[in-house]
Design a protein around this motif. Structure first.
Motif, mmCIF file in Angstrom:
data_model
loop_
_atom_site.group_PDB
_atom_site.id
_atom_site.type_symbol
_atom_site.label_atom_id
_atom_site.label_comp_id
_atom_site.label_asym_id
_atom_site.label_seq_id
_atom_site.Cartn_x
_atom_site.Cartn_y
_atom_site.Cartn_z
ATOM 1 N N ASN A 65 31.267 38.960 34.242
ATOM 2 C CA ASN A 65 32.556 38.310 34.038
ATOM 3 C C ASN A 65 33.646 38.868 34.936
ATOM 4 O O ASN A 65 34.424 38.110 35.524
ATOM 5 N N VAL A 66 33.715 40.181 35.065
ATOM 6 C CA VAL A 66 34.794 40.747 35.883
ATOM 7 C C VAL A 66 34.558 40.468 37.362
ATOM 8 O O VAL A 66 35.506 40.284 38.134
ATOM 9 N N ALA A 67 33.279 40.409 37.771
ATOM 10 C CA ALA A 67 32.966 40.067 39.162
ATOM 11 C C ALA A 67 33.362 38.625 39.457
ATOM 12 O O ALA A 67 33.935 38.312 40.505
ATOM 13 N N SER A 68 33.069 37.731 38.512
ATOM 14 C CA SER A 68 33.434 36.334 38.680
ATOM 15 C C SER A 68 34.940 36.177 38.769
ATOM 16 O O SER A 68 35.458 35.450 39.627
ATOM 17 N N PHE A 69 35.674 36.863 37.897
ATOM 18 C CA PHE A 69 37.126 36.717 37.872
ATOM 19 C C PHE A 69 37.742 37.226 39.180
ATOM 20 O O PHE A 69 38.629 36.581 39.744
ATOM 21 N N LEU A 70 37.279 38.349 39.658
ATOM 22 C CA LEU A 70 37.832 38.919 40.890
ATOM 23 C C LEU A 70 37.617 37.981 42.072
ATOM 24 O O LEU A 70 38.538 37.743 42.859
ATOM 25 N N THR A 71 36.411 37.445 42.195
ATOM 26 C CA THR A 71 36.063 36.690 43.402
ATOM 27 C C THR A 71 36.295 35.190 43.283
ATOM 28 O O THR A 71 36.674 34.543 44.261
ATOM 29 N N LYS A 72 36.072 34.614 42.112
ATOM 30 C CA LYS A 72 36.166 33.162 41.962
ATOM 31 C C LYS A 72 37.540 32.697 41.490
ATOM 32 O O LYS A 72 37.935 31.561 41.771
ATOM 33 N N ASP A 73 38.251 33.554 40.766
ATOM 34 C CA ASP A 73 39.560 33.161 40.257
ATOM 35 C C ASP A 73 40.705 33.777 41.068
ATOM 36 O O ASP A 73 41.692 33.111 41.355
ATOM 37 N N LEU A 74 40.556 35.051 41.427
ATOM 38 C CA LEU A 74 41.599 35.697 42.234
ATOM 39 C C LEU A 74 41.312 35.593 43.725
ATOM 40 O O LEU A 74 42.185 35.860 44.545
ATOM 41 N N HIS A 75 40.072 35.263 44.080
ATOM 42 C CA HIS A 75 39.658 35.075 45.477
ATOM 43 C C HIS A 75 39.861 36.353 46.304
ATOM 44 O O HIS A 75 40.233 36.305 47.479
ATOM 45 N N LEU A 76 39.589 37.488 45.666
ATOM 46 C CA LEU A 76 39.711 38.769 46.349
ATOM 47 C C LEU A 76 38.348 39.236 46.858
ATOM 48 O O LEU A 76 37.313 38.923 46.279
ATOM 49 N N ASP A 77 38.372 39.978 47.924
ATOM 50 C CA ASP A 77 37.174 40.513 48.570
ATOM 51 C C ASP A 77 36.303 41.241 47.540
ATOM 52 O O ASP A 77 36.763 42.157 46.854
ATOM 53 N N TRP A 78 35.055 40.837 47.434
ATOM 54 C CA TRP A 78 34.133 41.407 46.455
ATOM 55 C C TRP A 78 33.975 42.911 46.596
ATOM 56 O O TRP A 78 33.634 43.614 45.637
ATOM 57 N N ARG A 79 34.236 43.448 47.792
ATOM 58 C CA ARG A 79 34.038 44.877 48.012
ATOM 59 C C ARG A 79 35.047 45.728 47.248
ATOM 60 O O ARG A 79 34.793 46.915 47.003
ATOM 61 N N ILE A 80 36.174 45.134 46.857
ATOM 62 C CA ILE A 80 37.132 45.854 46.002
ATOM 63 C C ILE A 80 36.435 46.245 44.697
ATOM 64 O O ILE A 80 36.537 47.379 44.236
ATOM 65 N N GLY A 81 35.732 45.287 44.119
ATOM 66 C CA GLY A 81 35.009 45.552 42.885
ATOM 67 C C GLY A 81 33.831 46.476 43.079
ATOM 68 O O GLY A 81 33.599 47.381 42.277
ATOM 69 N N ALA A 82 33.085 46.248 44.141
ATOM 70 C CA ALA A 82 31.908 47.085 44.403
ATOM 71 C C ALA A 82 32.298 48.543 44.592
ATOM 72 O O ALA A 82 31.628 49.461 44.089
ATOM 73 N N GLU A 83 33.390 48.773 45.310
ATOM 74 C CA GLU A 83 33.830 50.148 45.556
ATOM 75 C C GLU A 83 34.376 50.809 44.289
ATOM 76 O O GLU A 83 34.182 51.998 44.067
ATOM 77 N N LEU A 84 35.041 50.019 43.433
ATOM 78 C CA LEU A 84 35.512 50.572 42.166
ATOM 79 C C LEU A 84 34.330 50.955 41.280
ATOM 80 O O LEU A 84 34.317 52.026 40.669
ATOM 81 N N PHE A 85 33.336 50.087 41.217
ATOM 82 C CA PHE A 85 32.142 50.395 40.431
ATOM 83 C C PHE A 85 31.435 51.634 40.981
ATOM 84 O O PHE A 85 30.920 52.458 40.224
ATOM 85 N N GLU A 86 31.393 51.743 42.290
ATOM 86 C CA GLU A 86 30.781 52.931 42.909
ATOM 87 C C GLU A 86 31.497 54.202 42.446
ATOM 88 O O GLU A 86 30.867 55.236 42.200
ATOM 89 N N LEU A 87 32.788 54.115 42.316
ATOM 90 C CA LEU A 87 33.588 55.271 41.911
ATOM 91 C C LEU A 87 33.430 55.604 40.432
ATOM 92 O O LEU A 87 33.381 56.783 40.061
ATOM 93 N N LEU A 88 33.313 54.586 39.579
ATOM 94 C CA LEU A 88 33.427 54.810 38.142
ATOM 95 C C LEU A 88 32.123 54.746 37.348
ATOM 96 O O LEU A 88 31.999 55.420 36.322
#
Length: 204
Positions: A65-88
């Protein structure tokens, strides 16, 4: 890893021509910060993000759900999410993390359009709003229906005002109003509900 550096590329393993929001735009930064902090105004999504920030863990359903919202609704670069997940993430693994993010953002090996509607998803997978109330204390005292859709409180007040009526909100509603949480939805709430017509058959 067979994909090599393509695993980390903006347009994915297949180099698909996806146009993400301009990273240099201040509004992009604002959107990304609200997504990271769990302040999008959509309770199920935000509960998942706050759980991740506090514990380093998120359910698989939440991750989708959070991946979908970031990329499909906010249209932000998926790597923002991937890098946050890598960190946390406490269960972080490089190939699974970046591969899954490409998959859900539509730039991976299976570029099918996947769009999760987070209001409906929360109602299905967190039916008693247990997760929501655990991680969003400002909504903890609301009835289940309002915990999933807190903007109804402000809609009720606005409708009454337009009709020239006075409406009294109870104490729990006032707490939510004062928290400003229900003023926060970042996108049209109707796009996050199952009954809305979806251009893609893969919307869930």
């Amino acid at each position: 890893i067979r994909a090599g550096p393509l695993l980390f590329c903006r347009n994915g393993i297949k180099g698909l021509p996806v146009k993400w929001a301009n990273a240099a735009d201040s509004s992009t930064t604002t959107k990304a910060k609200r997504w990271v902090r769990g302040c999008t105004g959509f309770p199920f999504h935000d509960a998942c993000m706050r759980e991740l920030g506090a514990t380093g863990w998120m359910s698989n359903r939440g991750r989708q759900n959070v991946a979908s919202f970031l990329t499909k609704d906010l249209h932000l670069d998926w790597r923002i999410g991937a890098e946050l997940f890598e960190l946390l993430l406490i269960d972080y693994e490089v190939a699974a993390n970046y591969g899954n993010w490409q998959y859900f953002s539509g730039v991976g090996m299976d570029p099918k359009e996947r769009h999760f509607r987070t209001v409906s998803q929360g109602q299905i997978y967190d039916p008693q709003a247990t997760l929501i109330k655990s991680w969003l204390p400002e909504l903890a005292k609301l009835p289940v229906a309002q915990a999933h859709e807190p903007w109804f409180i402000t809609e009720k007040k606005a409708t009454a005002r337009d009709e020239g009526k006075r409406v009294r909100t109870d104490d729990t509603e006032e707490e939510a109003l004062q928290s400003m949480y229900c003023w926060l939805p970042m996108v049209d709430v109707q796009t996050q509900k199952k009954y809305v017509a979806c251009p893609s058959k893969s919307c869930v």
